[in-house]
Structures are given as structure tokens and as C-alpha cells.
Design a protein around this motif. Structure first.
Motif, PDB file in Angstrom:
ATOM      1  N   LEU A 170       7.341  -5.603  12.474  1.00 24.62           N
ATOM      2  CA  LEU A 170       8.651  -5.877  11.968  1.00 24.62           C
ATOM      3  C   LEU A 170       9.483  -4.708  12.420  1.00 24.62           C
ATOM      4  N   GLY A 171       9.159  -3.393  13.049  1.00 18.48           N
ATOM      5  CA  GLY A 171       9.953  -2.675  13.662  1.00 18.48           C
ATOM      6  C   GLY A 171       9.783  -1.169  12.875  1.00 18.48           C
ATOM      7  N   TRP A 172       9.022  -1.299  11.940  1.00 19.22           N
ATOM      8  CA  TRP A 172       8.890  -0.209  11.198  1.00 19.22           C
ATOM      9  C   TRP A 172       7.729   0.791  11.670  1.00 19.22           C
ATOM     10  N   ASN A 173       8.005   1.396  12.607  1.00 16.18           N
ATOM     11  CA  ASN A 173       7.218   2.307  13.356  1.00 16.18           C
ATOM     12  C   ASN A 173       7.107   3.624  12.811  1.00 16.18           C
ATOM     13  N   GLU A 174       8.022   3.999  12.130  1.00 19.42           N
ATOM     14  CA  GLU A 174       8.135   5.654  11.634  1.00 19.42           C
ATOM     15  C   GLU A 174       7.123   5.991  10.701  1.00 19.42           C
ATOM     16  N   VAL A 175       6.766   4.944   9.950  1.00 21.05           N
ATOM     17  CA  VAL A 175       5.612   5.319   8.746  1.00 21.05           C
ATOM     18  C   VAL A 175       4.488   4.378   8.910  1.00 21.05           C
ATOM     19  N   THR A 176       3.379   5.234   8.732  1.00 16.40           N
ATOM     20  CA  THR A 176       2.062   4.568   8.224  1.00 16.40           C
ATOM     21  C   THR A 176       1.514   5.071   7.018  1.00 16.40           C
ATOM     22  N   LEU A 177       1.353   3.820   6.304  1.00 11.94           N
ATOM     23  CA  LEU A 177       1.047   4.260   4.720  1.00 11.94           C
ATOM     24  C   LEU A 177      -0.500   4.069   4.723  1.00 11.94           C
ATOM     25  N   ASP A 178      -0.975   5.094   3.812  1.00 13.87           N
ATOM     26  CA  ASP A 178      -2.293   5.252   3.383  1.00 13.87           C
ATOM     27  C   ASP A 178      -2.654   4.411   2.175  1.00 13.87           C
ATOM     28  N   TYR A 179      -3.752   4.288   2.002  1.00 14.81           N
ATOM     29  CA  TYR A 179      -4.397   3.351   0.624  1.00 14.81           C
ATOM     30  C   TYR A 179      -3.639   4.231  -0.475  1.00 14.81           C
ATOM     31  N   HIS A 180      -3.571   5.320  -0.711  1.00 21.61           N
ATOM     32  CA  HIS A 180      -3.218   5.996  -1.954  1.00 21.61           C
ATOM     33  C   HIS A 180      -1.699   5.703  -1.991  1.00 21.61           C
ATOM     34  N   HIS A 181      -0.800   5.635  -0.961  1.00 23.61           N
ATOM     35  CA  HIS A 181       0.455   5.527  -1.246  1.00 23.61           C
ATOM     36  C   HIS A 181       0.837   4.041  -1.161  1.00 23.61           C
ATOM     37  N   LEU A 182      -0.086   3.270  -0.704  1.00 26.67           N
ATOM     38  CA  LEU A 182       0.085   1.906  -0.952  1.00 26.67           C
ATOM     39  C   LEU A 182      -0.037   1.315  -2.452  1.00 26.67           C
ATOM     40  N   GLN A 183      -1.037   2.131  -3.131  1.00 24.08           N
ATOM     41  CA  GLN A 183      -1.160   1.876  -4.441  1.00 24.08           C
ATOM     42  C   GLN A 183      -0.049   2.330  -5.166  1.00 24.08           C
ATOM     43  N   ILE A 184       0.459   3.341  -4.945  1.00 27.65           N
ATOM     44  CA  ILE A 184       1.700   3.914  -5.584  1.00 27.65           C
ATOM     45  C   ILE A 184       2.913   2.816  -5.412  1.00 27.65           C
ATOM     46  N   ALA A 185       3.077   2.154  -4.074  1.00 26.74           N
ATOM     47  CA  ALA A 185       4.044   1.474  -4.048  1.00 26.74           C
ATOM     48  C   ALA A 185       3.674   0.127  -4.570  1.00 26.74           C
ATOM     49  N   ILE A 186       2.669  -0.469  -4.844  1.00 26.29           N
ATOM     50  CA  ILE A 186       2.044  -1.647  -5.794  1.00 26.29           C
ATOM     51  C   ILE A 186       2.446  -1.108  -7.170  1.00 26.29           C
ATOM     52  N   ALA A 187       2.322  -0.102  -7.781  1.00 23.57           N
ATOM     53  CA  ALA A 187       2.672   0.491  -9.060  1.00 23.57           C
ATOM     54  C   ALA A 187       4.030   0.285  -9.389  1.00 23.57           C
TER      55      ALA A 187
END
Length: 85
Positions: A51-68
Motif C-alpha cells: 500500500l506504500g507504507w514502506n517506512e515502518v515494519t511492525l513487529d509482533y509486540h507493536h502489532l499487539q499494542i495496535a490491536i489493543a
């Protein structure tokens, strides 16, 4: 802003995502998570990069924070509005 959202925002900023892109990035992230609950971070990052969001790679930990964060937002939207007395 709650602590989890601030932690996530700080992480995105530290990874090089400009402040004026964070809201849009989080909307894209939320839509992808909604469309594929349980998505693995590698797959999610691949879709975000497509989608063009190349600046960031999200790890498992931060994915869980986002979901929360997204779950908290949903609960706030669904809770009945109380009126002050």
C-alpha cells in the motif's frame, strides 16, 4: 491520548514515519487487521508495504499494542453515552 496509543505513536515516529502520516498509517493498519484477524506480522507488513507504507515494519509486540488500541476505540464507540448531571 492513552498510554498504549502514545507508545505506538512514539514507536512509529522513532521508525521514521512522519507525524502527518501516522493517522493515515493507523487507519490502513486497522482496516487490514479488521479484514484478516490473526494476520501474522510478516504478512501484515507485506500488505502495508504494497500500500506504500514502506517506512515502518511492525513487529509482533507493536502489532499487539495496535490491536489493543483498536479494541479500546471500538469499546468506546459501543459504550452508551452518559450525560452529565
Amino acid at each position: 491520548m492513552d498510554e498504549l496509543r502514545q507508545m505506538l505513536t512514539d514507536h512509529l515516529r522513532d521508525r521514521g514515519l512522519p507525524d502527518d502520516h501516522i493517522t493515515s498509517y493507523l487507519k490502513s493498519l486497522e482496516k487490514l487487521i479488521e479484514s484478516e484477524p490473526g494476520i501474522e506480522p510478516a504478512q501484515l507488513n507485506q500488505k502495508l508495504h504494497a500500500l506504500g507504507w514502506n517506512e515502518v515494519t511492525l513487529d509482533y509486540h507493536h502489532l499487539q499494542i495496535a490491536i489493543a488500541c483498536f479494541e479500546i476505540d471500538l469499546q468506546k464507540k459501543m459504550s452508551p453515552q452518559t450525560t452529565p448531571r
